[in-house]
Design a protein around this motif. Structure first.
Motif, PDB file in Angstrom:
ATOM      1  N   ASN A   1       0.810  -1.235   0.000  1.00  0.00           N
ATOM      2  CA  ASN A   1       0.000   0.000   0.000  1.00  0.00           C
ATOM      3  C   ASN A   1       0.836   1.275   0.000  1.00  0.00           C
ATOM      4  O   ASN A   1       0.495   2.264   0.651  1.00  0.00           O
ATOM      5  N   VAL A   2       1.964   1.238  -0.724  1.00  0.00           N
ATOM      6  CA  VAL A   2       2.778   2.436  -0.902  1.00  0.00           C
ATOM      7  C   VAL A   2       2.640   2.886  -2.350  1.00  0.00           C
ATOM      8  O   VAL A   2       3.038   2.168  -3.276  1.00  0.00           O
ATOM      9  N   ASP A   3       2.079   4.044  -2.542  1.00  0.00           N
ATOM     10  CA  ASP A   3       1.928   4.609  -3.883  1.00  0.00           C
ATOM     11  C   ASP A   3       3.270   5.184  -4.315  1.00  0.00           C
ATOM     12  O   ASP A   3       3.807   6.075  -3.648  1.00  0.00           O
ATOM     13  N   PRO A   4       3.865   4.700  -5.424  1.00  0.00           N
ATOM     14  CA  PRO A   4       5.151   5.241  -5.872  1.00  0.00           C
ATOM     15  C   PRO A   4       5.141   6.754  -6.042  1.00  0.00           C
ATOM     16  O   PRO A   4       6.180   7.408  -5.862  1.00  0.00           O
ATOM     17  N   ALA A   5       3.986   7.317  -6.351  1.00  0.00           N
ATOM     18  CA  ALA A   5       3.898   8.766  -6.547  1.00  0.00           C
ATOM     19  C   ALA A   5       4.142   9.550  -5.262  1.00  0.00           C
ATOM     20  O   ALA A   5       4.378  10.762  -5.309  1.00  0.00           O
ATOM     21  N   THR A   6       4.110   8.861  -4.093  1.00  0.00           N
ATOM     22  CA  THR A   6       4.348   9.555  -2.816  1.00  0.00           C
ATOM     23  C   THR A   6       5.823   9.595  -2.439  1.00  0.00           C
ATOM     24  O   THR A   6       6.188  10.199  -1.428  1.00  0.00           O
ATOM     25  N   LEU A   7       6.692   8.951  -3.226  1.00  0.00           N
ATOM     26  CA  LEU A   7       8.116   8.932  -2.914  1.00  0.00           C
ATOM     27  C   LEU A   7       8.760  10.277  -3.234  1.00  0.00           C
ATOM     28  O   LEU A   7       8.405  10.937  -4.206  1.00  0.00           O
ATOM     29  N   HIS A   8       9.747  10.647  -2.410  1.00  0.00           N
ATOM     30  CA  HIS A   8      10.535  11.856  -2.670  1.00  0.00           C
ATOM     31  C   HIS A   8      11.915  11.524  -3.244  1.00  0.00           C
ATOM     32  O   HIS A   8      12.582  12.407  -3.782  1.00  0.00           O
ATOM     33  N   GLY A   9      12.346  10.275  -3.104  1.00  0.00           N
ATOM     34  CA  GLY A   9      13.651   9.884  -3.616  1.00  0.00           C
ATOM     35  C   GLY A   9      13.805   8.379  -3.584  1.00  0.00           C
ATOM     36  O   GLY A   9      13.046   7.669  -2.902  1.00  0.00           O
ATOM     37  N   VAL A  10      14.790   7.867  -4.339  1.00  0.00           N
ATOM     38  CA  VAL A  10      15.101   6.440  -4.385  1.00  0.00           C
ATOM     39  C   VAL A  10      16.598   6.280  -4.166  1.00  0.00           C
ATOM     40  O   VAL A  10      17.404   6.995  -4.762  1.00  0.00           O
ATOM     41  N   VAL A  11      16.963   5.328  -3.300  1.00  0.00           N
ATOM     42  CA  VAL A  11      18.369   5.102  -2.967  1.00  0.00           C
ATOM     43  C   VAL A  11      18.723   3.653  -3.253  1.00  0.00           C
ATOM     44  O   VAL A  11      18.020   2.736  -2.818  1.00  0.00           O
ATOM     45  N   GLY A  12      19.808   3.434  -3.988  1.00  0.00           N
ATOM     46  CA  GLY A  12      20.292   2.093  -4.266  1.00  0.00           C
ATOM     47  C   GLY A  12      21.619   1.824  -3.587  1.00  0.00           C
ATOM     48  O   GLY A  12      22.382   2.753  -3.294  1.00  0.00           O
ATOM     49  N   ARG A  13      21.902   0.556  -3.343  1.00  0.00           N
ATOM     50  CA  ARG A  13      23.215   0.160  -2.820  1.00  0.00           C
ATOM     51  C   ARG A  13      24.284   0.568  -3.826  1.00  0.00           C
ATOM     52  O   ARG A  13      24.119   0.447  -5.020  1.00  0.00           O
ATOM     53  N   GLY A  14      25.422   1.008  -3.342  1.00  0.00           N
ATOM     54  CA  GLY A  14      26.413   1.628  -4.202  1.00  0.00           C
ATOM     55  C   GLY A  14      27.123   0.709  -5.172  1.00  0.00           C
ATOM     56  O   GLY A  14      27.286   1.037  -6.335  1.00  0.00           O
ATOM     57  N   GLY A  15      27.589  -0.447  -4.739  1.00  0.00           N
ATOM     58  CA  GLY A  15      28.314  -1.326  -5.625  1.00  0.00           C
ATOM     59  C   GLY A  15      29.756  -0.907  -5.862  1.00  0.00           C
ATOM     60  O   GLY A  15      30.292   0.002  -5.221  1.00  0.00           O
ATOM     61  N   LEU A  16      30.392  -1.568  -6.839  1.00  0.00           N
ATOM     62  CA  LEU A  16      31.815  -1.391  -7.097  1.00  0.00           C
ATOM     63  C   LEU A  16      32.047  -0.265  -8.102  1.00  0.00           C
ATOM     64  O   LEU A  16      32.393  -0.490  -9.262  1.00  0.00           O
ATOM     65  N   VAL A  17      31.851   0.958  -7.630  1.00  0.00           N
ATOM     66  CA  VAL A  17      32.214   2.133  -8.423  1.00  0.00           C
ATOM     67  C   VAL A  17      33.704   2.399  -8.234  1.00  0.00           C
ATOM     68  O   VAL A  17      34.403   1.643  -7.559  1.00  0.00           O
ATOM     69  N   ARG A  18      34.209   3.479  -8.807  1.00  0.00           N
ATOM     70  CA  ARG A  18      35.587   3.871  -8.519  1.00  0.00           C
ATOM     71  C   ARG A  18      35.658   4.388  -7.077  1.00  0.00           C
ATOM     72  O   ARG A  18      34.628   4.763  -6.512  1.00  0.00           O
ATOM     73  N   PRO A  19      36.830   4.394  -6.466  1.00  0.00           N
ATOM     74  CA  PRO A  19      36.941   4.890  -5.088  1.00  0.00           C
ATOM     75  C   PRO A  19      36.383   6.307  -4.957  1.00  0.00           C
ATOM     76  O   PRO A  19      36.689   7.185  -5.772  1.00  0.00           O
TER      77      PRO A  19
ATOM     78  N   GLN B   1      18.347   6.766   5.227  1.00  0.00           N
ATOM     79  CA  GLN B   1      18.709   8.003   5.922  1.00  0.00           C
ATOM     80  C   GLN B   1      19.730   8.825   5.131  1.00  0.00           C
ATOM     81  O   GLN B   1      19.750  10.053   5.219  1.00  0.00           O
ATOM     82  N   GLY B   2      20.570   8.147   4.338  1.00  0.00           N
ATOM     83  CA  GLY B   2      21.472   8.887   3.469  1.00  0.00           C
ATOM     84  C   GLY B   2      20.710   9.739   2.472  1.00  0.00           C
ATOM     85  O   GLY B   2      21.054  10.899   2.216  1.00  0.00           O
ATOM     86  N   GLY B   3      19.643   9.169   1.892  1.00  0.00           N
ATOM     87  CA  GLY B   3      18.816   9.936   0.973  1.00  0.00           C
ATOM     88  C   GLY B   3      18.053  11.047   1.667  1.00  0.00           C
ATOM     89  O   GLY B   3      17.966  12.176   1.154  1.00  0.00           O
ATOM     90  N   ILE B   4      17.532  10.758   2.841  1.00  0.00           N
ATOM     91  CA  ILE B   4      16.722  11.747   3.556  1.00  0.00           C
ATOM     92  C   ILE B   4      17.576  12.915   4.043  1.00  0.00           C
ATOM     93  O   ILE B   4      17.128  14.065   4.050  1.00  0.00           O
ATOM     94  N   ARG B   5      18.827  12.646   4.427  1.00  0.00           N
ATOM     95  CA  ARG B   5      19.699  13.755   4.842  1.00  0.00           C
ATOM     96  C   ARG B   5      19.864  14.765   3.712  1.00  0.00           C
ATOM     97  O   ARG B   5      19.906  15.973   3.944  1.00  0.00           O
ATOM     98  N   VAL B   6      19.953  14.270   2.486  1.00  0.00           N
ATOM     99  CA  VAL B   6      20.091  15.167   1.338  1.00  0.00           C
ATOM    100  C   VAL B   6      18.777  15.871   1.038  1.00  0.00           C
ATOM    101  O   VAL B   6      18.728  17.093   0.848  1.00  0.00           O
ATOM    102  N   LEU B   7      17.677  15.130   1.008  1.00  0.00           N
ATOM    103  CA  LEU B   7      16.379  15.722   0.682  1.00  0.00           C
ATOM    104  C   LEU B   7      15.980  16.801   1.685  1.00  0.00           C
ATOM    105  O   LEU B   7      15.348  17.800   1.327  1.00  0.00           O
ATOM    106  N   SER B   8      16.359  16.616   2.945  1.00  0.00           N
ATOM    107  CA  SER B   8      15.988  17.566   3.994  1.00  0.00           C
ATOM    108  C   SER B   8      16.973  18.719   4.117  1.00  0.00           C
ATOM    109  O   SER B   8      16.770  19.623   4.923  1.00  0.00           O
ATOM    110  N   GLY B   9      18.063  18.677   3.351  1.00  0.00           N
ATOM    111  CA  GLY B   9      19.027  19.768   3.392  1.00  0.00           C
ATOM    112  C   GLY B   9      20.069  19.669   4.484  1.00  0.00           C
ATOM    113  O   GLY B   9      20.846  20.606   4.681  1.00  0.00           O
TER     114      GLY B   9
END
Length: 379
Positions: free
Chosen positions: A82-100, A361-369
């Protein structure tokens, strides 16, 4: 020793006036599962682990090619809860093997996605690489921000920590960055400080073990938790006598792949005791198994030595030590470490992992400023 309180309090860290709640979807892919969660600030609306049949995944040919299939399951799970995707403010994915990269929350970019598809960067493509692809697809459709948070390759080393002993080899940062950096914030909050104003030693104990020296919020040194220095763990060998390791490598008994698998998957407790389960080892000890007791205490001995080394990195100025991961449920391990390193600083216990909370919380820290999102520093 102190147990966590902040992790169970549903308080508003982002906007005390309560004028807005930020809703974030967090996505954490594994080889045959995808963990998802939706948070309203610190309040989880739901968490779920989606299990995948390996035969179903094999149809897609490669890991990255699975992202659209897994994305569909994520969207279906939100509807079922019962979560409407339209109510989301952001999406966060696991980082993976990017460059350092430096630690923090980072915007998903085309350069990042390109690097995540490149197996030459780290010699492989890990299932966690899918996190950015799924998050990017969903955030793009909804026209909301997409992020990753604290991938395993977070690198904040001081230059002196990179020196190995021979020029051909540089020490690298590879650790349980997501959990360690998030719990560092929790410990700082618990003690009434900003995480950038504290020195901590963070220990995560799962299949592998990371011991991190954290100076003013930066992980300035850590053992390579996969195939490097530090203590042995339930599955991994940790640091080994170099001469004997060379003899093994040239013995003719192992291919490179076989030896790598041994050192990263079936060493440590597995090699000595035939199990990587802390619960099983503890049961054996309770029944009088002296070998199991010796091996478990030896692992604790090595972890304690690494904590002591991290204290030296921090010039002895340590405000807190925290222990996280599944092994922290084992009281024998906690008692052993407290007896050996409790004199250094107060020990805080965070058994298990908080990866979904850390992502959201990483996403929310950014969204909240509270903090600014970083740009991926590669083009």
């Amino acid at each position: 020793m102190r147990s966590p309180e902040l992790a169970t309090k549903k308080i508003n860290l982002y906007h005390p006036g309560g004028y807005m709640t930020y809703r974030v979807l967090a996505i954490n892919p594994g080889s045959t599962s995808t963990k998802i969660a939706v948070y309203d600030d610190l309040n989880p609306l739901f968490e779920k682990t989606l299990r995948h049949d390996p035969a179903e995944l094999d149809k897609y040919g490669g890991i990255i090619e699975q992202y659209d299939f897994r994305k569909g399951l994520v969207m279906e799970a939100m509807r079922e809860n019962n979560v409407d995707p339209a109510t989301l403010h952001g999406v966060v994915g696991r980082g993976g093997l990017v460059r350092p990269v430096s630690g923090g929350t980072m915007k998903i970019s085309e350069a990042m996605l390109r690097d995540l598809k490149d197996p030459s960067l780290w010699g492989r493509i890990h299932a966690s690489n899918l996190g950015a692809f799924i998050a990017n697809a969903i955030s793009g459709e909804l026209k909301i921000p997409g992020f990753i948070v604290d991938p395993v390759v977070v690198d904040e080393f001081d230059d002196i920590a990179r020196i190995s002993g021979i020029p051909e080899i540089e020490r690298k940062s590879l650790m349980h960055a997501l959990n360690i950096r998030y719990i560092s914030r929790l410990v700082a909050s618990e003690t009434g400080k900003k995480h950038t104003d504290t020195n901590q030693i963070g220990v995560h104990m799962g299949g592998g073990i990371s011991v991190a020296a954290i100076r003013n919020g930066r992980v300035v040194d850590v053992n390579n938790a996969l195939l490097g220095m530090g203590p042995f763990s339930p599955q991994r060998a940790g640091a080994l006598p170099i001469g004997d390791l060379i003899d093994m490598a040239y013995s003719g008994k192992y291919t490179k792949k076989e030896l790598t698998t041994y050192l990263t998957k079936t060493a440590g407790l597995m090699a000595y005791l035939g199990t990587d389960s802390g619960i099983e080892v503890n049961d054996r000890i309770q029944k009088g198994d002296k070998k199991a007791e010796l091996i478990l205490k030896a692992m604790c001995y090595q972890v304690a030595k690494e904590i002591g080394a991290s204290a030296a990195v921090l010039n002895g100025k340590v405000d807190a030590i925290f222990l996280s991961g599944g092994l922290v449920y084992n009281q024998l391990i906690v008692d052993e470490l407290n007896a050996r390193v409790g004199f250094i600083a107060p020990i805080h216990l965070y058994p298990g992992e908080k990866e979904m909370e850390a992502l959201s919380q990483g996403g929310i820290r950014v969204l909240s400023g509270v903090e600014a999102a970083m740009e991926y520093p590669y083009q």
